[in-house]
Design a protein around this motif. Structure first.
Motif, PDB file in Angstrom:
ATOM      1  N   LYS A 199       0.808  -1.214   0.000  1.00  0.00           N
ATOM      2  CA  LYS A 199       0.000   0.000   0.000  1.00  0.00           C
ATOM      3  C   LYS A 199       0.841   1.264   0.000  1.00  0.00           C
ATOM      4  CE  LYS A 199      -1.108   0.194   4.939  1.00  0.00           C
ATOM      5  NZ  LYS A 199      -2.198   0.530   5.873  1.00  0.00           N
ATOM      6  N   ALA A 210     -13.250  -0.087   6.169  1.00  0.00           N
ATOM      7  CA  ALA A 210     -12.836  -1.402   6.665  1.00  0.00           C
ATOM      8  C   ALA A 210     -13.293  -2.496   5.714  1.00  0.00           C
ATOM      9  CB  ALA A 210     -13.406  -1.653   8.061  1.00  0.00           C
ATOM     10  N   GLY A 252     -11.125  -2.399   2.659  1.00  0.00           N
ATOM     11  CA  GLY A 252      -9.767  -2.863   2.959  1.00  0.00           C
ATOM     12  C   GLY A 252      -8.704  -1.807   2.884  1.00  0.00           C
ATOM     13  N   LYS A 253      -9.101  -0.542   2.624  1.00  0.00           N
ATOM     14  CA  LYS A 253      -8.092   0.502   2.801  1.00  0.00           C
ATOM     15  C   LYS A 253      -8.708   1.878   3.003  1.00  0.00           C
ATOM     16  CE  LYS A 253      -6.871   1.197  -2.064  1.00  0.00           C
ATOM     17  NZ  LYS A 253      -5.719   1.494  -2.944  1.00  0.00           N
ATOM     18  N   GLU A 288     -10.206  -1.249  12.159  1.00  0.00           N
ATOM     19  CA  GLU A 288     -10.143  -2.202  11.056  1.00  0.00           C
ATOM     20  C   GLU A 288      -9.735  -1.548   9.738  1.00  0.00           C
ATOM     21  OE1 GLU A 288     -13.210  -5.709  12.296  1.00  0.00           O
ATOM     22  OE2 GLU A 288     -14.099  -3.937  11.395  1.00  0.00           O
ATOM     23  N   GLY A 294      -6.632  -2.700   7.500  1.00  0.00           N
ATOM     24  CA  GLY A 294      -6.894  -3.154   6.126  1.00  0.00           C
ATOM     25  C   GLY A 294      -7.766  -4.381   6.025  1.00  0.00           C
ATOM     26  N   LYS A 295      -8.278  -4.877   7.134  1.00  0.00           N
ATOM     27  CA  LYS A 295      -9.301  -5.913   7.000  1.00  0.00           C
ATOM     28  C   LYS A 295     -10.160  -6.052   8.239  1.00  0.00           C
ATOM     29  CE  LYS A 295      -6.435  -9.977   7.937  1.00  0.00           C
ATOM     30  NZ  LYS A 295      -6.219 -11.366   7.541  1.00  0.00           N
ATOM     31  N   GLN A 296     -11.354  -6.584   7.993  1.00  0.00           N
ATOM     32  CA  GLN A 296     -12.285  -6.814   9.075  1.00  0.00           C
ATOM     33  C   GLN A 296     -11.940  -8.128   9.762  1.00  0.00           C
ATOM     34  OE1 GLN A 296     -15.820  -6.426   6.488  1.00  0.00           O
ATOM     35  NE2 GLN A 296     -16.342  -4.624   7.675  1.00  0.00           N
TER      36      GLN A 296
END
Lengths: 247, 247, 247, 247, 247, 247
Positions: D83, E79, E82-83, F78, F82-84
């Motif tokens: 990223k 969330a 994912g970013k 989250e 970058g993720k739940q």
């Protein structure tokens, strides 16, 4: 010098391909090369990547994965880490490229063959076993859509094997994990039923290698891939053997 | 009314557990419930998550995955998409929680048991088959580190089954994929060798359900899990059965 | 038949290496092979990956990237998409493996050499140009930490080149982008100053290839890599040439 | 007090813009401000983001990246980490917004200009150098699609510079990395050929600043941006200068 | 010309800060600026980023987010995607930098203050409301660790406001969403209790702006931030006001 | 034995639902169950997932999140990681499934209801509070598109509650965080206005549970959900109560 498992330098491990291994995919085999075991499945879908839409041509793509429990020490799961390793991507590119080399993508029509190679037990040579096993799954799958109006989408036979130079300096065929970890040169070779090369990937792991060593390795690989192609014909049976390459 | 595959409403599919299925993990089985087939492996490592360091206690964690070729239509590969679905995460949390309920983590000591459930063919009930199969793999794995100085790390037997209310309104045991897709209530139950519940997860898919329907489903689940625990004892053999729950 | 750009089949493009191209890294070059231009930098840090801690050995790792503006049509930026393509990972693994084959990692000590190959203009052969250019950057960088008490960390010279079989069936050396896109066989070869092979990666893009064709390609590659190693010696100068391989 | 590199407080570093730096993009320059070097490329594509489809208007977007080898100590590669940092995103938003302020997006038509600013050597002021360099690349690129039937898509000249208050309390122009790291106030200013402000971003790094200090910094920035716009006119040449702002 | 909501050009919206809004964090407020509502919380932990370990200094970091339901049309959840967007990262960098400018990080000791600004309703000016609200939360949180042996970690008051030039060309204070969407110049200003500037970020959205316009905007911002600082003192009460800046 | 907060075993915490909590979404409430506070919003959009296009049916989906400042010790964000987490995904699947069970998706037409449950303060029972609160927000939102030509899209009332067996072995209703952390069995129950079950999720955290214990827990849950549904009717008012289930 004999190998630890009693094989001669130019001898393959015990091999076996179980056809129709799973009930859902169009083609599915379990291939065993010694303790290496790979489930190879081929699925056919009526869609193509956008760059092929409207061209009348099809595509073949491959994915490869190790079960976490397949290896000596547990391999962490790529889905959990959120990305595929470079090794995985390199292998699945190799499998896809190799199989496409014997495909007639025009004859396939606007369809995509997806090949899944999932290693359930690893003991060296998983990428070459994947190619050999996937070849059979692809033939099985193509037979489900073949209606005789176009050539059969698979043009030639294909098999793959690893060869290498052992720690003691001898050229050996079909390395298991222990041999692979200690060898000084490692080479993967993919060959067709017509006896030509599709891929040659040689790497000096422990030291560089000479032109003469390379020639010896290629000769060993020719012996191994010929034997596997002969076995492929046995297990495909007359009906499918007759289709491969049929125009 | 008879079920499509000829089973009675309270009848399990044909089941089978192959022990020692893979050569590398400490415990490994292939469990088959009808056409559903799952490789369950248990690996033991001498490390614990940071929140347990220095406590003398161990941990058990589970991962679950479907081979892309395991399902009716190909499932896209989570490693390629870069993340696990919510369904996968929910299932692996359930497997881990269920198995931990029969573990004596103090007796395990500062070790982590990692359970891998990889579905190679899916026909309904993959999460419950994973729990039942993983239980055997965990017992196998714990036996490799058991030296008699502490209690055996597995305290009780454990099995799991799905039950549901069919489209025609009847309570049925051990749903296959077709039954699962059309049922109106779906419930997964995990039970111990002592006959108690570890998990009950019931969902009204097509409509809500009454208290009486719930009671009927629980009774069916009791029958199914009892039969599976009896089978677990058969295939573990006297030596391992004797260890489970031993203090 | 003459090539479009007027070269003979066994002729390299015009090549040039500018040393000390950037002010910050320990080693840095700009390599040009025709219109292909790559910045190759080598950085040395006093740390090693965890698997080498305490062993006294060092490591070398490589990263590769295309500037989005380097290609014919703009390439989307990997950092923006959030992951590296399979092609990128395959190339950086090849660069790292090739360079490590001429490193004495014990002599390097517990240090990591990080090689960055950033292609600022692409016209075919970017991976082989990266290896040749990076070799010079690594020698420059190693000289900054060499104090004569241990062998020089670079043991031998190294260069790389692409060869192929053109659309018209002729073996050709050092393919530009247009030739690469239309060739029927494509091979990348990495060789040492001692004349041995480190990597041979041959692929039948349009059709499989024969053993004889392979031999012709290897001979062309030998000619190309020999010429590049000779040039490397010219631009490194006596002082650094003398160090390479010095024990 | 003189600055370390001998410059006066209101003096720019030595600057230079090389036009037509790469062969593939429609516009491409290498801009140097002292040791800071940035490749700025502009690509034009016949597509627009979905929110502009059918409006007849175009878009301009910018991306920014540091080569890992560009900085004092190596910067980790964003593509490898998966990223972009907050700093990168902030800078590329600034570059895009600044350039759009002098674009006539109606005159551009339904096209997207993508600006890539890749820093190959960093010594302070990379974001302002990117804006100044990218401006020239955008003019070059727009000229390739300009046919005189609509206004030229670039309406005015644009340049950017950094100013700051040094550790010793003096307002200085065009900070290099060392000055930037130690300054107590830091400001980036983007200005048009008509002498108006597009962006003013001032930050008290070491301490807050007064209204009077702000006025001094703006005056310095006016001097610097005027000088750069004059240089832009020199290197664009009469033909392109005449086009900018032409209706 | 009067503004749509009846305010004068130099008038703030109705504002209010509720202290002790949540029960868990060390400091927590709900700030309302008209319809804009932000929960600002400050948590203190006994750890610092690795670059500060052993220095005796602390750190302050900020995170910012919009509830999906906070905006006019639903904003997709970061969330889930994912970013974080570039806008989010830019805002949280601004909040953190602004607050650090009034912190005595030595006096804080090796602790980290984490500021969370979660917008529960957005109507323009969310970033400036976040800074003003977070300032109060940080003072509350620092008071929980202050024991009088070192200076109080907050050195000065801090507030922030947006100013802009409306579509009709008039300078206005504290823009709501509708005004913000249509304004031609937009500026965010952060100022201290001593009347100095910490951040000035001005952008010509619709057109560039003159030096004179900039001066008018700064004057408006001075008025707005002074009023907010006066309110901050009211709601903090004598005991906390006395602590701020105390050595 | 009395509970720490003075409640009887079968007593709910003090509860309250504030309707029309936010100005932007079609439906929005703040629900409080003791110290647990959740903002539940429902947004309606004229689009459906691709698998529903052209079917005339709508969809309902839910998202759930904890504010970092909502919990006892700060929860990491989250969006920043970058993720739940698996927990988040499991909860939002539960919320969506529960609400869909009382939706008439045909009556909704080709629209999507997106439910956002954002916990601003957590003290146990956040998932069940989310379901109860979201139910009201969904009714509010559906009323904005209801024109009487089709049935009202919400068919029945819905509420949810947690029950459990306390550390001292007693069945208790509506666990707060402290009770939840120490309980030995934990169960979440979702029920309709008609008194039927939609979801039952019981877990033996500390030990398995008997059939009798399960029956006791279900009875408690019936009491709690009945009381909440009665409250829902109070706060919806006659006009909306009349619409729910109307054909």
């Amino acid at each position: 010098m004999e190998r630890k498992d009693g094989r001669k330098n130019d001898q393959l491990r015990k091999y076996k391909i179980n056809r129709h291994f799973q009930i859902h995919p169009a083609g599915s085999v379990l291939i065993e090369m010694g303790n290496t075991k790979v489930i190879c499945a081929a699925t056919i879908e009526d869609r193509v990547p956008s760059f092929l839409k409207g061209t009348g041509e099809g595509w073949l793509t491959a994915e490869y994965s190790l079960l976490p429990s397949a290896t000596n020490t547990r391999t962490s799961r790529e889905a959990a880490r959120g990305k595929q390793t470079g090794r995985t991507q390199e292998i699945q590119r190799l499998i896809g490229r190799s199989l496409r080399s014997v495909m007639d993508l025009k004859a396939l029509g606007e369809r995509t063959v997806t090949v899944d190679c999932d290693v359930i037990q690893a003991d060296g040579g998983t990428r070459t076993a994947s190619i050999t096993g996937a070849f059979i799954a692809v033939v099985e799958a193509c037979a489900t859509v073949y209606d005789g109006t176009k050539p059969f989408p698979v043009k030639d036979f294909l098999s793959a094997i690893s060869v290498g130079i052992s720690a003691s300096g001898e050229p050996i065929l079909d390395l298991n994990y222990e041999e692979d970890s200690s060898c000084i040169v490692d080479m993967n070779v993919v060959r067709t039923g017509m006896g030509q090369f599709v891929e040659v990937q040689g790497t000096g792991e422990g030291r560089p290698f000479s032109r003469e060593e390379m020639d010896n390795l290629l000769a060993l690989a020719e012996k191994g891939t010929d034997e596997l192609i002969s076995y492929e014909k046995d297990i495909l049976g007359n009906d499918l053997v007759w289709k491969v390459g049929r125009e």
